[in-house]
Design a protein around this motif. Structure first.
Motif, short mmCIF file in Angstrom:
data_model
loop_
_atom_site.label_atom_id
_atom_site.label_comp_id
_atom_site.label_asym_id
_atom_site.label_seq_id
_atom_site.Cartn_x
_atom_site.Cartn_y
_atom_site.Cartn_z
N VAL A 294 0.84 -1.20 0.00
CA VAL A 294 0.00 0.00 0.00
C VAL A 294 0.87 1.24 0.00
O VAL A 294 0.62 2.21 -0.73
N GLU A 295 1.95 1.22 0.84
CA GLU A 295 2.84 2.37 0.87
C GLU A 295 3.51 2.60 -0.47
O GLU A 295 3.68 3.74 -0.91
N LEU A 296 3.90 1.48 -1.13
CA LEU A 296 4.51 1.61 -2.45
C LEU A 296 3.53 2.23 -3.43
O LEU A 296 3.89 3.12 -4.22
N LEU A 297 2.31 1.76 -3.37
CA LEU A 297 1.28 2.29 -4.26
C LEU A 297 1.08 3.78 -4.04
O LEU A 297 0.99 4.57 -4.97
N ASP B 154 -2.05 -5.23 -9.04
CA ASP B 154 -2.91 -5.34 -7.84
C ASP B 154 -2.52 -6.59 -7.05
O ASP B 154 -3.10 -7.65 -7.20
N ASP B 155 -1.54 -6.44 -6.22
CA ASP B 155 -1.00 -7.55 -5.43
C ASP B 155 -2.10 -8.21 -4.60
O ASP B 155 -2.85 -7.53 -3.88
N PHE B 156 -2.20 -9.52 -4.70
CA PHE B 156 -3.22 -10.28 -3.98
C PHE B 156 -3.07 -10.10 -2.47
O PHE B 156 -4.03 -10.15 -1.72
N ASN B 157 -1.86 -9.89 -1.99
CA ASN B 157 -1.61 -9.78 -0.56
C ASN B 157 -1.73 -8.36 -0.02
O ASN B 157 -1.45 -8.11 1.14
N SER B 158 -2.09 -7.41 -0.84
CA SER B 158 -2.17 -6.02 -0.39
C SER B 158 -3.49 -5.75 0.32
O SER B 158 -4.45 -6.50 0.20
N ASN B 159 -3.51 -4.65 1.07
CA ASN B 159 -4.74 -4.22 1.72
C ASN B 159 -5.73 -3.63 0.72
O ASN B 159 -6.90 -3.44 1.02
N ARG C 105 -9.88 -15.77 -3.15
CA ARG C 105 -8.91 -16.59 -3.89
C ARG C 105 -8.11 -15.74 -4.86
O ARG C 105 -8.63 -14.77 -5.43
N ASN C 106 -6.87 -16.11 -5.04
CA ASN C 106 -5.98 -15.39 -5.95
C ASN C 106 -6.07 -16.01 -7.34
O ASN C 106 -5.45 -17.05 -7.61
#
Length: 821
Positions: free
Chosen positions: A6-9, A51-56, A62-63
């Motif tokens: 999220v911070e990277l985004l 859109d990283d599956f593990n991001s907030n 499911r990924n």
């Protein structure tokens, strides 16, 4: 890991905002996601983050990500955004932290493809945010789509939710979420019905229906500070001949344009479509654009103006309309822009709810200011306004809700009168069993067409399996590509408002004409469907036959029988084709009239062609005429009605003036258009020719004036003037003049036109008999000797064609006997 993403985004978004500062507006909230991708994608100077599956940001059980090498057939947005997709097989959401509350844009990118066990065309889902429904039970069946929404965000987070329909799934290829300039969306806008009142938009969501740049030029997203696509207006114009496209960016006041670049780019204000009145100072007509809309909603319509045409001597005044309602009378751009030359200006209005699926926008001449008629429009935006249920989807329209309530009332009444209804139905069924229907039911055909597809006649390898009739096949796209050498430009045989026409050869060596429409729009699809319906319903030797169609991959393609000799228009003028003789021209008119007569009388309801013109009359290898292009055709009035009230469609120069002014369509509208074609046939020139002297520019006015002066023979096409017998010319001119009567009630039917044309042909064949000295004489037998005259063919057909009260059976019998010789 999730927090870091999220911070990277956020960090990437901030960098992009700094980059965007050089272009003007810097959005505080700026999220660009390449959905289903594990890497970032550059699109111009913008970066879409995976859109990283593990991001907030993304919440899904499911990924599932999908990839493809396919690219959209037609898209103004970079195809890299469509190479991956996020598949959501359960309710899922994207969450965006908000820095600044207020108006935000949400852009959703969709492109269906097949990935493993997922066919994205089968996906069916809903999309919502902040209690607003954007899409409901939505499917992407064809090429790429971009949906754009404007939402007033009132919370610290925006949650965009995807909800799959029962036993289905959702998908998304890319999305944008960014804050908007405060000045872009007004808080309150005046309505045009009732006039003068205002409506607040603060709690409303908006969906972009269309964003148009006038002047026949497209403005791509990379040329807009807010990455908006402005499509060219030419596809929406009703009468292209009434419009003139202009480009004059130098005339735009750059200082004012810079200040308004978030409203619209300078390119939009530097191009325009104006009323083409250069050759007619008395022109009293509007330039009109037609757009497809969802019924049951209100619409925000934004007009963009910039005076890039007027001179210091004459100010620019004109009127603005939506449908038949006046938006602004005597609009004075100079006054509205404090007389700053070339200053951009925009105007917002809200339309009322309507059950119509069309919205017409018009500009036309004012009765003040410049004595020369003028009108201009530079750009246009139409945005759907969310309804009382907080929805933008047509499935939730207030119109549908109202209809359901009416149905409920009707059902309740029906239940209350159950016994009476059962008795009435019993009597009705008994009577119905004794009735015999002699006509095809149009409503049944339309219902069947809406719910089923014509049967495919292609096997898996694309080989045609034809029956003898070759009617109504649904062709695979690959077969049409093969038949046209992948739509080779060398095979183009025509072009029009719908698209290009190619010559094609199928695998069984059948020659076909392939009409390929532009990228699918609601308007284009309506004409596509209408044409297939009409051609599937009717078969006649003087109507072009349907071979098949294709609606794959966002294509709108219709295959017709190939007409070797093209259009009659090309044989009359504008090409090097050999000239047609007078007899050939008469036979072509007769064939066309037979086709139109069949349309008007061949079923329970008349079919009105609505676009009769020389370019829509085709000739086969034997020069037999066939009427073509039924995209604008419409069923005629009910038995107890005199006309159909409908928006004006057709071609400039051929339009029935009564239909044009009253919007009342009848079969007599086709008769008028056919009368114009007859004049083209007679004179061998276009309907409108600005290169000619003023009194000859308009073919109809020129011919009718010559007819009144008794000078018709002087304006006949010089290539056939020596061939025409006077009686044949007189009969032809008379029926053409009657076709062109100002009021439809005074025009003949197509059956009457057909009879008179056949008379003109017989007069041409029999004409004036030769006397023993070789001189021509006009021997006319007395009426009381008609029976003898018929039996010996010793009469002038001119007299017979003009007889009143005389039975035509003997005349027809004589014609048949002579044709058999």
């Amino acid at each position: 890991m999730s927090t870091g993403n999220v911070e990277l985004l956020m960090r990437v978004s901030s960098i992009l905002c700094l980059i965007g500062a050089s272009y003007g507006f810097v959005p505080l909230d700026y999220y660009l996601l390449d959905c289903g991708s594990s890497t970032n994608s550059s699109v111009g100077d913008r970066v879409f983050v995976g859109d990283d599956f593990n991001s907030n940001t993304l919440s899904t059980p499911r990924n599932i990500s999908a990839k493809t090498t396919l690219r959209p057939i037609s898209s103004s947005y970079d195809s890299v955004l469509y190479q991956t997709a996020r598949i959501l097989d359960e309710t899922s959401s994207y969450t965006f932290p908000i820095k600044k509350r207020g108006r935000h844009w949400i852009r959703l990118y969709f492109f269906p493809f097949v990935y493993q066990n997922y066919n994205l065309r089968m996906a069916k889902f809903s999309v919502s945010a902040q209690n607003i429904t954007f899409l409901k039970d939505f499917q992407v069946l064809n090429d790429s789509q971009v949906r754009e929404y404007s939402l007033n965000v009132t919370s610290s987070n925006l949650v965009l939710t995807f909800t799959p329909s029962s036993k289905s799934f959702a998908f998304i290829n890319a999305l944008e979420f960014l804050s908007l300039p405060d000045e872009l969306t007004p808080e309150s806008v005046r309505t045009i019905d009732p006039q003068g009142s205002h409506q607040s938009l603060s709690n409303k969501a908006l969906e972009t229906v269309v964003r148009v740049n006038m002047g026949n030029e497209t403005v791509p997203p990379q040329n807009d500070t807010l990455w908006r696509l402005w499509v060219s207006d030419d596809r929406y114009l009703i009468h292209n001949n009434l419009a003139k496209f202009l480009t004059n960016t130098k005339a735009v006041n750059s200082t004012r344009a810079k200040a308004m670049e978030n409203i619209a780019p300078l390119t939009v204000y530097g191009t325009a479509t104006k009323l083409n009145s250069d050759d007619d100072p008395n022109l009293n007509a509007n330039v009109t654009w037609r757009f497809d809309v969802d019924p049951g909603f209100e619409y925000l319509v934004r007009f963009h103006f910039c005076d890039i045409v007027s001179s210091p001597i004459h100010a620019l005044f004109f009127n603005v309309y939506i449908n038949s309602m006046l938006v602004s009378r005597n609009l004075d751009l100079g006054h509205l822009t404090s007389n700053i030359i070339g200053a951009p200006y925009f105007m917002d209005v809200i339309t009322r709810k309507s059950d119509s699926s069309e919205l017409n926008v018009s500009v036309g001449p004012s009765d003040v200011g410049n004595p020369w008629p003028d009108a201009i429009l530079n750009g246009l935006e139409i945005l759907k306004i969310s309804n009382s249920k907080g929805s933008l989807d047509v499935l939730d329209s207030d119109l549908r809700k109202s209809s359901k309530m009416k149905v409920g009332v009707i059902v309740g009444l029906a239940l209350g009168m159950f016994t009476a209804v059962i008795l009435a139905m019993g009597l009705f069924l008994l009577c119905r069993r004794r009735r015999r229907y002699t006509h095809v039911s149009h409503s049944k055909v339309e219902e069947n067409f809406a719910t089923t597809e014509l049967e495919s006649k292609y096997s898996n390898n694309g080989t045609a399996i034809f029956s003898s009739s070759k009617i109504g096949y649904r062709f695979p796209f690959v077969a049409i590509q093969e038949a046209t050498d992948n739509f080779s430009e060398s095979l183009v045989i025509g072009a029009g408002g719908f698209g290009k026409v190619y010559k094609g050869i199928l695998r069984d060596e059948t020659k076909v004409a392939v009409k390929r429409g532009f990228s699918r729009s609601k308007q284009g699809f309506a004409e596509f469907r209408t044409e297939i319906e009409m051609l599937s319903l009717f078969r006649h030797r003087h109507l072009v036959s349907l071979i098949g169609y294709c609606d794959e991959q966002n294509e709108m393609i219709i295959l017709y029988e190939y007409m070797e000799n093209g259009t009659i228009k090309n044989h009359l003028y504008g090409s090097n084709l050999p000239s047609l003789s007078w007899r050939q021209r008469l036979e072509i008119c007769i064939g066309s009239a037979r086709g139109l007569h069949y349309l008007h009388t061949g079923s329970a309801k008349a079919i009105i062609h609505r676009d009769v013109k020389s370019a829509n009359i085709l000739l086969d290898e034997n020069l037999m005429a066939k009427v073509a292009d039924f995209g604008l055709s419409k069923c005629g009035p009910e038995i107890d009605k005199t006309h159909v009230s409908t928006a004006v469609k057709g071609s400039f120069g051929y339009l029935d003036p009564e239909y044009l002014t009253r919007q009342q369509l009848t079969e007599k509208s086709d008769v008028y258009s056919f009368g114009v074609v007859m004049l083209e046939v007679l004179c061998g020139r276009p309907v409108i020719d600005p290169s000619l002297p003023r009194e000859e520019v308009n073919l109809v006015e020129w011919v009718l004036n010559s007819q009144k002066r008794g000078q018709l023979v002087e304006i006949v096409d010089s290539r056939i003037a020596s061939q025409i017998k006077p009686e044949s010319l007189r009969k032809f001119g008379e029926i053409a003049e009657k076709c062109l009567a100002e009021h439809g009630v005074h025009r003949p039917t197509m059956g009457d036109v057909l009879w008179n044309l056949e008379c003109a042909l017989r007069l041409q064949e029999i004409g004036r008999r030769s006397d023993p000295n070789g001189e021509l004489s006009s021997q006319i037998n007395p009426v009381n000797n008609l029976e003898t005259s018929v039996s010996t063919a010793q009469f002038s057909m001119g007299s017979v064609c003009d007889l009143d009260g005389v039975s035509m059976s003997k005349v027809f019998a004589q014609m048949v006997r002579e044709d058999m010789r």
